[in-house]
Motif scaffolding. Structure first.
Motif, PDB file in Angstrom:
ATOM      1  N   LYS A 190       0.833  -1.198   0.000  1.00  0.00           N
ATOM      2  CA  LYS A 190       0.000   0.000   0.000  1.00  0.00           C
ATOM      3  C   LYS A 190       0.873   1.255   0.000  1.00  0.00           C
ATOM      4  CE  LYS A 190      -3.203   2.470   2.882  1.00  0.00           C
ATOM      5  NZ  LYS A 190      -3.759   2.540   4.224  1.00  0.00           N
ATOM      6  N   TRP A 217     -10.631   0.969  -6.056  1.00  0.00           N
ATOM      7  CA  TRP A 217      -9.909   0.098  -5.129  1.00  0.00           C
ATOM      8  C   TRP A 217     -10.941  -0.657  -4.309  1.00  0.00           C
ATOM      9  CZ3 TRP A 217      -6.361   2.076  -0.566  1.00  0.00           C
ATOM     10  CH2 TRP A 217      -5.737   0.964   0.038  1.00  0.00           C
ATOM     11  N   ARG A 225     -11.224  -2.766  -1.596  1.00  0.00           N
ATOM     12  CA  ARG A 225     -10.403  -3.243  -0.487  1.00  0.00           C
ATOM     13  C   ARG A 225     -10.790  -4.632  -0.013  1.00  0.00           C
ATOM     14  NH1 ARG A 225      -7.753   0.460   3.592  1.00  0.00           N
ATOM     15  NH2 ARG A 225      -7.535   2.441   2.532  1.00  0.00           N
TER      16      ARG A 225
END
Ligand SMILES: Nc1ncnc2c1ncn2[C@@H]1O[C@H](COP(=O)(O)OP(=O)(O)OP(=O)(O)O)[C@@H](O)[C@H]1O
Ligand SMILES: [Mg+2]
Length: 421
Positions: free
Chosen positions: A73, A93, A95
């Motif tokens: 990250k 993104w 997650r």
């Protein structure tokens, strides 16, 4: 905020464009950028990987891996997103799914340290892979990652800092570049045009010994012989008895106690004063249960620590995070604790710089075990031949405590030779 693009160096441009028709390298399957820290490898490689995957593939899956998901990250995703923002390219993104969607392609995220990372890889059919800091990955992860890239026209992008001379990235990739179709680009700090001379110098001062050769000069060299060859018995010690006036200022310094906990193994405490530049190790405690034929309980060790520190509860105790029961005992007794940072390689690199700068000094007559261990602390030659770098795990308990102290309490500024406020 969007990334501020600055001019790319020639080496960075080679990395950006190697896959384009006409580059002369477009038929190769692998690209490897290795070399000095902060030399611009990651920035150029993620952009190259992204542009290649978007230009040459549609509706495909890709592997994007870092040493840990945190490192991925920090070092890869955040700069990538800020570059995409600057270029006005949308991304999503996800997650929860460990995935980033850009255009019609999906990029699956991996931390190579996870035991189940390879299981997750197993089901994939990928069109390409990106590995950041690949030399710190387990070999099995790299092999599996390459094995998953079975789509026609797939490519593998890897970057890393150099490691030992027998590391598999050196022996099985760099040394066999032609045979396996690998384009190797070696980076030095000159290849990052954004680094000021001051920053370069401060990075150079932050490494010593074999780490200087690997991280600053970018050489694949093995660590051999003593782990701390820069230790000097005169420069790295001091004597309280010989200069009693020196003992006075010590009283006003911050106090730390570094602990390497052991029950079957020896247990070590180091009593340390810190003047902001130098760690003064004034005393040691060493209990070797095997030699003494008696193991101590956590309560007995806590009694010993109390006596060792003369009842001082203000000293900060830096302790091996895995020593859970001992930590609980100390906390109950009102000690102030801090978990030690215990990454071995990074910790040794930090300790080596401080020793070389004479920012670590041990009391000459009161730390016999520490002084004995430091001279006998060697790199493991058998591990080296397997491509791994680590010290011999033998008589290393004061060495672990010293490493915890240095690595946990050292700022980047002190490490470059400065004085903490
Ligand atoms: N073309 C560029 N434009 C803007 N900034 C850049 C450029 N190239 C490099 N940088 C800056 O230099 C820094 C270091 O580059 P990068 O992270 O790519 O180095 P690295 O070789 O991967 O280092 P490490 O080995 O420590 O991972 C980046 O964080 C970025 O700020
Ligand atoms: Mg990098």
């Amino acid at each position: 905020m969007g990334f501020v693009f600055r001019p790319f160096s020639r080496r960075q441009r080679q990395l950006l464009n190697w896959w384009r028709p006409g580059s002369g390298h477009e038929h190769q399957r692998f690209v490897l950028a290795d070399g000095a820290i902060r030399s611009g490898k990651t920035i150029a490689m993620i952009l190259s990987f992204f542009l290649w995957s978007q230009t040459c593939h549609e509706g495909r899956e890709f592997i994007v891996a870092g040493v840990t998901s945190g490192a991925l990250k920090r070092n890869v995703l955040l700069p990538l997103f800020s570059m995409l923002d600057a270029l006005g390219i949308p991304y999503e993104w996800k997650r929860g799914e460990g995935m980033v969607v850009i255009g019609t392609n999906r990029y699956f995220l991996f931390g190579a340290d996870k035991d189940n990372a390879q299981d997750k890889l197993q089901g994939m059919t990928a069109a390409g892979a990106y590995a950041d800091e690949a030399a710190l990955f387990p070999r099995s992860f790299i092999d599996q990652m390459i094995g998953r890239c079975s789509v026609e026209g797939s490519r593998i992008f890897m970057n890393c800092n150099p490691n030992g001379a027998y590391h598999y990235i050196k022996t099985d990739f760099i040394d066999r570049a032609e045979e396996i179709g690998l384009y190797r680009l070696h980076f030095t700090m000159d290849d990052n045009l954004t680094l000021s001379p001051e920053i370069r110098e401060s990075y150079a001062r932050s490494f010593a010994g074999v780490f200087y050769r690997q991280y600053i000069l970018g050489e694949w060299v093995s660590a051999e012989g003593a782990v701390y060859p820069m230790w000097d018995d005169r420069e790295n010690t001091f004597a309280l008895e010989e200069s009693p006036e020196a003992a006075v200022p010590l009283r006003h310094m911050r106090r730390f106690c570094a602990v390497d906990y052991g029950t079957a193994n020896p247990c070590v405490f180091l009593d340390v004063r810190d003047d902001g530049r130098t760690f003064w190790i004034v005393n040691e405690y060493y209990w070797d249960s095997a030699a003494r034929k008696r193991q101590k309980t956590d309560a007995e060790y806590a009694d010993d620590l109390t006596a060792f520190l003369g009842g001082d509860r203000n000293a900060q105790i830096i302790v091996d995070p895995s020593a859970a029961s001992f930590k609980a005992e100390l906390r109950n007794r009102g000690f102030r604790l801090q978990d030690a940072r215990n990454e071995v390689r990074e910790g040794i690199a930090t300790t080596a710089v401080l020793i070389g700068n004479r920012q670590v000094r041990a009391e000459r007559n009161r730390c016999p075990c520490l002084l004995r261990e430091i001279h006998g602390y060697l790199w493991d030659s058998k591990a080296r031949d397997r491509g791994e770098e680590r010290p011999v795990k033998d008589h290393d308990h004061a060495m672990d405590a010293l490493r915890y102290l240095c690595h946990t309490r050292t700022t980047r500024f002190r490490r470059a030779g400065g004085h903490d406020a």
